[in-house]
Design a protein around this motif. Sequence first.
Motif, PDB file in Angstrom:
ATOM      1  N   MET A  34       0.842  -1.203   0.000  1.00 60.37           N
ATOM      2  CA  MET A  34       0.000   0.000   0.000  1.00 60.37           C
ATOM      3  C   MET A  34       0.874   1.250   0.000  1.00 60.37           C
ATOM      4  N   MET A  35       1.975   1.202   0.761  1.00 62.97           N
ATOM      5  CA  MET A  35       2.888   2.345   0.796  1.00 62.97           C
ATOM      6  C   MET A  35       3.459   2.607  -0.587  1.00 62.97           C
ATOM      7  N   LYS A  36       3.864   1.547  -1.292  1.00 62.35           N
ATOM      8  CA  LYS A  36       4.432   1.697  -2.632  1.00 62.35           C
ATOM      9  C   LYS A  36       3.419   2.325  -3.590  1.00 62.35           C
ATOM     10  N   ARG A  37       2.192   1.810  -3.570  1.00 67.43           N
ATOM     11  CA  ARG A  37       1.159   2.356  -4.456  1.00 67.43           C
ATOM     12  C   ARG A  37       0.867   3.820  -4.140  1.00 67.43           C
ATOM     13  N   THR A  38       0.779   4.130  -2.853  1.00 70.49           N
ATOM     14  CA  THR A  38       0.488   5.506  -2.441  1.00 70.49           C
ATOM     15  C   THR A  38       1.631   6.445  -2.808  1.00 70.49           C
ATOM     16  N   TRP A  39       2.874   6.013  -2.601  1.00 69.14           N
ATOM     17  CA  TRP A  39       4.035   6.834  -2.945  1.00 69.14           C
ATOM     18  C   TRP A  39       4.085   7.072  -4.448  1.00 69.14           C
ATOM     19  N   ARG A  40       3.811   6.032  -5.252  1.00 73.18           N
ATOM     20  CA  ARG A  40       3.791   6.163  -6.709  1.00 73.18           C
ATOM     21  C   ARG A  40       2.709   7.174  -7.126  1.00 73.18           C
ATOM     22  N   LYS A  41       1.547   7.100  -6.488  1.00 70.88           N
ATOM     23  CA  LYS A  41       0.444   8.014  -6.811  1.00 70.88           C
ATOM     24  C   LYS A  41       0.833   9.469  -6.490  1.00 70.88           C
ATOM     25  N   VAL A  42       1.441   9.673  -5.327  1.00 68.35           N
ATOM     26  CA  VAL A  42       1.873  11.027  -4.950  1.00 68.35           C
ATOM     27  C   VAL A  42       2.908  11.545  -5.945  1.00 68.35           C
ATOM     28  N   LEU A  43       3.852  10.710  -6.314  1.00 65.03           N
ATOM     29  CA  LEU A  43       4.861  11.126  -7.289  1.00 65.03           C
ATOM     30  C   LEU A  43       4.228  11.503  -8.624  1.00 65.03           C
ATOM     31  N   ASP A  44       3.376  10.617  -9.129  1.00 68.44           N
ATOM     32  CA  ASP A  44       2.789  10.826 -10.452  1.00 68.44           C
ATOM     33  C   ASP A  44       1.802  11.978 -10.505  1.00 68.44           C
ATOM     34  N   GLU A  45       1.032  12.162  -9.444  1.00 69.49           N
ATOM     35  CA  GLU A  45      -0.038  13.160  -9.480  1.00 69.49           C
ATOM     36  C   GLU A  45       0.346  14.519  -8.894  1.00 69.49           C
ATOM     37  N   GLU A  46       1.362  14.545  -8.033  1.00 72.59           N
ATOM     38  CA  GLU A  46       1.688  15.803  -7.371  1.00 72.59           C
ATOM     39  C   GLU A  46       3.123  16.272  -7.624  1.00 72.59           C
ATOM     40  N   ILE A  47       4.081  15.418  -7.404  1.00 73.70           N
ATOM     41  CA  ILE A  47       5.492  15.828  -7.475  1.00 73.70           C
ATOM     42  C   ILE A  47       5.945  16.061  -8.913  1.00 73.70           C
ATOM     43  N   VAL A  48       5.720  15.103  -9.793  1.00 76.11           N
ATOM     44  CA  VAL A  48       6.179  15.211 -11.184  1.00 76.11           C
ATOM     45  C   VAL A  48       5.539  16.418 -11.891  1.00 76.11           C
ATOM     46  N   PRO A  49       4.209  16.622 -11.750  1.00 72.49           N
ATOM     47  CA  PRO A  49       3.642  17.823 -12.387  1.00 72.49           C
ATOM     48  C   PRO A  49       4.249  19.128 -11.859  1.00 72.49           C
ATOM     49  N   LEU A  50       4.557  19.183 -10.588  1.00 68.48           N
ATOM     50  CA  LEU A  50       5.189  20.382 -10.039  1.00 68.48           C
ATOM     51  C   LEU A  50       6.588  20.577 -10.629  1.00 68.48           C
ATOM     52  N   ASP A  51       7.326  19.489 -10.741  1.00 70.25           N
ATOM     53  CA  ASP A  51       8.667  19.547 -11.329  1.00 70.25           C
ATOM     54  C   ASP A  51       8.584  20.003 -12.788  1.00 70.25           C
ATOM     55  N   ASP A  52       7.626  19.458 -13.521  1.00 67.52           N
ATOM     56  CA  ASP A  52       7.450  19.844 -14.923  1.00 67.52           C
ATOM     57  C   ASP A  52       7.068  21.326 -15.055  1.00 67.52           C
ATOM     58  N   GLU A  53       6.266  21.785 -14.126  1.00 73.69           N
ATOM     59  CA  GLU A  53       5.827  23.183 -14.147  1.00 73.69           C
ATOM     60  C   GLU A  53       6.989  24.141 -13.929  1.00 73.69           C
ATOM     61  N   LEU A  54       7.954  23.726 -13.128  1.00 73.05           N
ATOM     62  CA  LEU A  54       9.106  24.576 -12.840  1.00 73.05           C
ATOM     63  C   LEU A  54      10.104  24.663 -13.987  1.00 73.05           C
ATOM     64  N   ARG A  55       9.990  23.772 -14.939  1.00 74.56           N
ATOM     65  CA  ARG A  55      10.923  23.764 -16.068  1.00 74.56           C
ATOM     66  C   ARG A  55      10.516  24.727 -17.126  1.00 74.56           C
TER      67      ARG A  55
END
Length: 55
Positions: A34-55
């Motif tokens: 469950m931790m792995k799935r949740t961490w993947r979801k946070v990365l894909d839905e929140e962290i990566v879009p923020l990183d892309d936005e900063l570029r």
Amino acid sequence: MDAIPNMKSVIESKDYDAYKALHPEVKPFKYPQMMKRTWRKVLDEEIVPLDDELR
């Protein structure tokens, strides 16, 4: 599936006993999954879009 960044640290930070107190039905093997799935979801839905936005 790509390797999940920082997964080892995430798994090592688990606090199964505290989680079990709130969710008595969860099994020890399912908790890290469950931790792995949740961490993947946070990365894909929140962290990566923020990183892309900063570029």
